[in-house]
Design a protein around this motif. Structure first.
Motif, PDB file in Angstrom:
ATOM      1  N   ARG A  19       0.800  -1.206   0.000  1.00  0.00           N
ATOM      2  CA  ARG A  19       0.000   0.000   0.000  1.00  0.00           C
ATOM      3  C   ARG A  19       0.847   1.277   0.000  1.00  0.00           C
ATOM      4  O   ARG A  19       0.554   2.239  -0.702  1.00  0.00           O
ATOM      5  CB  ARG A  19      -0.945   0.009   1.199  1.00  0.00           C
ATOM      6  N   PHE A  20       1.905   1.278   0.793  1.00  0.00           N
ATOM      7  CA  PHE A  20       2.717   2.486   0.912  1.00  0.00           C
ATOM      8  C   PHE A  20       3.832   2.558  -0.123  1.00  0.00           C
ATOM      9  O   PHE A  20       4.338   3.635  -0.400  1.00  0.00           O
ATOM     10  CB  PHE A  20       3.324   2.588   2.315  1.00  0.00           C
ATOM     11  N   GLY A  21       4.238   1.431  -0.660  1.00  0.00           N
ATOM     12  CA  GLY A  21       5.316   1.430  -1.639  1.00  0.00           C
ATOM     13  C   GLY A  21       6.635   1.870  -1.010  1.00  0.00           C
ATOM     14  O   GLY A  21       6.789   1.847   0.211  1.00  0.00           O
ATOM     15  N   GLY A  77      -3.233   7.223   8.317  1.00  0.00           N
ATOM     16  CA  GLY A  77      -3.171   6.886   6.900  1.00  0.00           C
ATOM     17  C   GLY A  77      -1.794   6.928   6.274  1.00  0.00           C
ATOM     18  O   GLY A  77      -1.653   6.712   5.075  1.00  0.00           O
ATOM     19  N   GLY A  78      -0.767   7.198   7.068  1.00  0.00           N
ATOM     20  CA  GLY A  78       0.594   7.261   6.535  1.00  0.00           C
ATOM     21  C   GLY A  78       1.504   6.235   7.190  1.00  0.00           C
ATOM     22  O   GLY A  78       1.215   5.743   8.279  1.00  0.00           O
ATOM     23  N   VAL A 115       8.006   8.920   6.197  1.00  0.00           N
ATOM     24  CA  VAL A 115       8.114   9.877   5.100  1.00  0.00           C
ATOM     25  C   VAL A 115       9.058  11.003   5.462  1.00  0.00           C
ATOM     26  O   VAL A 115       9.967  11.351   4.699  1.00  0.00           O
ATOM     27  CB  VAL A 115       6.711  10.431   4.701  1.00  0.00           C
ATOM     28  N   THR A 116       8.884  11.585   6.652  1.00  0.00           N
ATOM     29  CA  THR A 116       9.674  12.763   7.043  1.00  0.00           C
ATOM     30  C   THR A 116      10.861  12.443   7.946  1.00  0.00           C
ATOM     31  O   THR A 116      11.780  13.244   8.055  1.00  0.00           O
ATOM     32  CB  THR A 116       8.801  13.792   7.771  1.00  0.00           C
ATOM     33  N   GLY A 117      10.799  11.298   8.650  1.00  0.00           N
ATOM     34  CA  GLY A 117      11.854  10.958   9.609  1.00  0.00           C
ATOM     35  C   GLY A 117      11.653  11.594  10.972  1.00  0.00           C
ATOM     36  O   GLY A 117      12.485  11.461  11.863  1.00  0.00           O
TER      37      GLY A 117
END
Length: 116
Positions: free
Chosen positions: A51-53, A85-86, A107-109
């Motif tokens: 889903r997230f790749g 959702g992330g 995503v952001t760390g």
């Protein structure tokens, strides 16, 4: 010669499907990668992974973020999960003899939450 060829073909016809079936059966559940070069356990749910790749922050990078934020920490486990959702990495680590947990945004760390 024909007998040797027949035995080889028969053996391959049994062993290859058996090995593939085992691999497919285990891939349907949670995938655990233990003893990775990272030195800690990495758990990735195949559904979340699909889903997230690709994620900008992988498990090893998330572990580095934890170690930089908590000097002396030893990461024990990284598990891919989700929040709002992330993708996030749920990180378990040991610091000064205590086990702790913290979430790292994949995503952001950014460190999102934890025992600290």
């Amino acid at each position: 010669m024909r007998r040797s060829l027949l035995i080889a073909v028969t053996t391959a016809g049994v062993v290859v499907p058996l090995a593939m079936g085992t691999a497919l059966a285990t891939a349907g559940d949670r995938v655990e990668r233990t003893g990775s070069r990272a030195g800690f356990e990495i758990e990735i749910d195949p559904d979340l992974d699909a889903r997230f790749g690709p994620r900008p922050v992988n498990a090893v990078q998330a572990a580095d973020i934890v170690v930089r934020r908590f000097p002396g920490a030893r990461v024990l486990e990284a598990e891919l999960d989700e929040r709002a959702g992330g993708p996030i990495w749920e990180m378990e680590f040991r610091l000064a003899g205590d086990e702790r947990k913290v979430d790292v945004d994949a995503v952001t760390g950014a460190i999102l939450a934890g025992d600290d």
